[in-house]
Each structure stands twice: as structure tokens, then as C-alpha cells.
Design an enzyme around this catalytic site. Structure first.
Site, PDB file in Angstrom:
ATOM      1  N   HIS A 171     -28.118   3.380   8.717  1.00 23.60           N
ATOM      2  CA  HIS A 171     -28.777   4.507   9.462  1.00 23.60           C
ATOM      3  C   HIS A 171     -27.789   4.879  10.390  1.00 23.60           C
ATOM      4  O   HIS A 171     -27.460   6.255  10.479  1.00 23.60           O
ATOM      5  CB  HIS A 171     -29.972   4.143  10.228  1.00 23.60           C
ATOM      6  CG  HIS A 171     -30.647   5.176  10.971  1.00 23.60           C
ATOM      7  ND1 HIS A 171     -31.565   5.771  10.586  1.00 23.60           N
ATOM      8  CD2 HIS A 171     -30.422   5.673  12.282  1.00 23.60           C
ATOM      9  CE1 HIS A 171     -32.082   6.938  11.701  1.00 23.60           C
ATOM     10  NE2 HIS A 171     -31.188   6.659  12.578  1.00 23.60           N
ATOM     11  N   GLU A 172     -27.198   3.954  11.416  1.00 18.16           N
ATOM     12  CA  GLU A 172     -26.134   4.350  12.348  1.00 18.16           C
ATOM     13  C   GLU A 172     -24.841   4.945  11.730  1.00 18.16           C
ATOM     14  O   GLU A 172     -24.320   5.734  12.492  1.00 18.16           O
ATOM     15  CB  GLU A 172     -26.123   3.294  13.185  1.00 18.16           C
ATOM     16  CG  GLU A 172     -27.328   2.734  13.978  1.00 18.16           C
ATOM     17  CD  GLU A 172     -28.031   3.933  14.790  1.00 18.16           C
ATOM     18  OE1 GLU A 172     -27.540   4.793  15.249  1.00 18.16           O
ATOM     19  OE2 GLU A 172     -29.269   3.708  14.790  1.00 18.16           O
TER      20      GLU A 172
END
Length: 158
Positions: free
Chosen positions: A70-71
Site C-alpha cells: 500500500h505504501e
């Protein structure tokens, strides 16, 4: 569960970046022990990813890998000058393409147990609170009736 040091974290993030994005991760990644309510964050001004170490310890490697992916979506879109924020179309598409979660699961250790229970005297709506409220200052959100403390009657719900 599992512990991970800084060097292992760097290798894992770079491996995931190569595997899912076909690009290297060349900037900084670190654990941030002060993060409480989130699994990680990307700081665009520093081009840095900070991750919550409690997630790898409490929820395991699979959940933690999802947070890293996600990051990395934020990171790679930002570097390419595309929309990297949660509301952006490109971000949502990249999450889907890489199989990254939109949000992380709450930590088991952070689940709050309610300590105080209040009930409206008029419509009987129950409000659960972690912190105590000043009953002279607050009213029911539905009917504006007065609230009463019923904490001792709800001990079995805690």
C-alpha cells in the site's frame, strides 16, 4: 509472532517493490514506534516510508506485506508525478493491480473496551465511551434529551 530488524525491513521493501512494481525502492524506509492507529505512512516531502512494527508482531507477515505494498503504491505514484492520494483514480487502480489493501486491519492490542455507558433519559439511546463525559455539557445526539450514567448496569458488556 515475528520480529524484524532495519536491514531485513529494507530488503523486504526492495524485494516487494521489484516484484510488484518492477522498480527498485531507492529511498528510506524505517520503523516508527510512535505510530498508533495506522500500519504505515508515506512522507512525500522526505520520500520516506514509515511502518508500524506492531503490525508484523501482532498480525503477522502477510498483513505487514499488504501494508508495505500500500505504501509503495503511494511512493511510486508520487515519484512518477501521478495521483498518489487515497482519493485519486490512479492510486485506486494501482492498489487493485498489485492486490494491496485499501485499509489495514485494526491491531488486537488497540481494541478499546468501553469504560463508561450513558443513556438518554428520553429516547433511551445508549452511548459507549472510553473516557468520562461531563453530563451537564452534553445532550443526546438524536433527541437532545438529558443523559444519565448507567455504567454500573452495563459491566457485563465490557
Amino acid at each position: 509472532m515475528e520480529k524484524m530488524n532495519q536491514e531485513e525491513l529494507k530488503k523486504l521493501v526492495n524485494r516487494l517493490s521489484e516484484e510488484y512494481f518492477d522498480k527498485p525502492f531507492i529511498d528510506d524506509v524505517s520503523f516508527n514506534f510512535r505510530l498508533r492507529t495506522t500500519g504505515g505512512r508515506y512522507i512525500p516531502s522526505k520520500r520516506k516510508i514509515e511502518l508500524n512494527p506492531k503490525y508484523v508482531e501482532e498480525l503477522g507477515r502477510e498483513e505487514f506485506i499488504g501494508i508495505i505494498k500500500h505504501e509503495l503504491c503511494h511512493y511510486h505514484l508520487h515519484i512518477e508525478g501521478k495521483g498518489y492520494q487515497h482519493r485519486d483514480k490512479e492510486f485506486k487502480q494501482l492498489l487493485k493491480k498489485t492486490g494491496s489493501p485499501r485499509h489495514c486491519s485494526p491491531l488486537p492490542s488497540m481494541k478499546k473496551k468501553y469504560k463508561y455507558y450513558y443513556r438518554c433519559k428520553h429516547c433511551y439511546t445508549v452511548y459507549k465511551r472510553v473516557r468520562q463525559m461531563n453530563l451537564r455539557r452534553y445532550r443526546c445526539g438524536k433527541c437532545h434529551g438529558k443523559l444519565e450514567n448507567v455504567t454500573s448496569k452495563h459491566k457485563d458488556l465490557n
